[in-house]
Design a protein around this motif. Structure first.
Motif, short mmCIF file in Angstrom:
data_model
loop_
_atom_site.label_atom_id
_atom_site.label_comp_id
_atom_site.label_asym_id
_atom_site.label_seq_id
_atom_site.Cartn_x
_atom_site.Cartn_y
_atom_site.Cartn_z
N GLU A 11 -83.99 51.42 28.82
CA GLU A 11 -83.78 50.17 29.54
C GLU A 11 -83.75 48.99 28.57
OE1 GLU A 11 -85.55 47.58 33.32
OE2 GLU A 11 -86.50 49.48 32.73
N ASN A 13 -84.07 44.85 27.76
CA ASN A 13 -84.73 43.67 28.29
C ASN A 13 -83.67 42.63 28.64
OD1 ASN A 13 -84.06 42.15 25.92
ND2 ASN A 13 -85.88 43.00 24.89
N VAL A 17 -79.68 42.39 27.71
CA VAL A 17 -78.66 42.50 28.75
C VAL A 17 -77.66 41.35 28.62
CG1 VAL A 17 -78.21 42.33 31.23
CG2 VAL A 17 -80.08 43.77 30.39
N GLY A 85 -75.78 50.60 34.53
CA GLY A 85 -76.69 49.80 35.31
C GLY A 85 -76.27 49.69 36.76
N TYR A 103 -79.98 43.30 37.72
CA TYR A 103 -80.61 44.59 37.98
C TYR A 103 -80.88 45.26 36.63
CZ TYR A 103 -78.80 43.91 42.73
OH TYR A 103 -78.51 43.41 43.97
N GLN A 104 -81.42 46.46 36.66
CA GLN A 104 -81.69 47.18 35.42
C GLN A 104 -80.38 47.58 34.71
OE1 GLN A 104 -84.18 50.16 37.48
NE2 GLN A 104 -85.69 49.82 35.87
N PHE A 106 -79.16 49.95 31.20
CA PHE A 106 -79.66 50.96 30.26
C PHE A 106 -78.61 51.27 29.18
CE2 PHE A 106 -81.52 51.63 34.39
CZ PHE A 106 -82.86 51.91 34.15
#
Length: 279
Positions: A11, A13, A17, A85, A103-104, A106
């Motif tokens: 993931e 941070n 992103v 993601g 959202y997340q 990765f």
């Protein structure tokens, strides 16, 4: 292949992103793929701008109504790395379309010990030096045609779905070519017929340089060791087959990266791996 064994999703941070999304939109030519989890239809979009304050990615193409406001998955590639993601497509006046990326997100990483299964779907071969003297002594090949006189090797090729053509069998200076069963950045396993398996009687012997033909890409591994030989399977034609494990020794960084890149390019799509991972 299972995600737990082969792929790690790390993931990012928020700072990472935003950095990646800004890079994605900067050239206005990078593509992002969106799809609903479990759905087969993937939509390819062109990223044209990034709104850092809202963490939204503007896309050029119109997004279908059924996806607007829905949580979807996305993927994109930057500098050979794959990112995944969740996002939510939004629209303004049916003319401007954005992906809400709050959202997340990765980054995918292949595990170093991952082994790619190449047999039977990939055409990967290893050219191993065994010496003309061994070839002659084993009565394996006619040096003029490259085909064994007993016909057993032709049967062997039939079993592994290869064409017993002179062009495929023709080797140079005492080399023989073997089908690769699986491969990683640290080694590979090759397929042996009953006759040619007799050329590999001892474990832990150094085979020297091995040349790999990987779907047309050629790699030279300078130092290779035979680790083991074991029964592989029995065929309907009663030609016994063996699996031999080879280890790559002292492989340099550039070659390691090239081999890893070729392996990654043949894997099943990472979108499927991400669906297995994400909740």
């Amino acid at each position: 292949m299972s995600q737990e064994q082969n792929v790690h999703f790390k993931e990012l941070n928020l700072k990472e992103v935003k950095s990646k999304l800004a890079l994605l939109a900067k050239p206005k030519k990078n593509k992002i793929i969106i799809w609903k989890k479990g759905g087969g239809n993937k939509v390819e979009l062109l990223a044209i701008d990034y709104v850092r304050s809202k963490n939204e990615l503007q896309v050029k193409e119109e997004v279908a109504d059924e996806l607007i406001g829905e949580e979807v998955l996305f993927s994109f590639e930057l500098n050979g790395l794959h990112f995944f993601g969740k996002c939510k497509p939004v629209s303004f006046g049916k003319t401007r379309f954005y992906l809400d990326c709050n959202y997340q997100v990765f980054k995918s990483e292949r595990r170093l010990n991952f082994r790619l299964l190449t047999y039977p779907h990939q055409k990967v071969y290893a050219s191993v030096y065994v010496g003309d003297d061994k070839i002659k002594a084993s009565n394996l090949f006619s040096l003029k045609t490259g085909v064994n006189e007993t016909g057993l090797f032709t049967s062997f090729l039939d079993i592994v779905n290869d064409e017993a053509s002179e062009e495929k069998l023709k080797m140079v200076e005492g080399h023989l070519q073997f089908r690769v069963i699986d491969i990683s950045v640290t080694g590979m396993a090759i397929l042996l017929g009953e006759i040619e398996s007799k050329l590999f009687l001892e474990n832990n012997i150094n085979l020297g340089k091995v040349i790999i033909d990987f779907n047309g890409d050629h790699l030279e591994i300078e130092d290779v060791k035979l680790l083991y030989k074991m029964d592989f399977l029995a065929s309907r034609k009663a030609t016994k087959m063996y699996k031999a494990g080879l280890q790559f020794l002292n492989i340099d960084t550039n070659l390691d990266e090239k081999l890893q890149s070729i392996i990654n390019s043949t894997l099943r799509d990472l979108e499927s791996e991400f669906e297995d991972f994400i909740r």
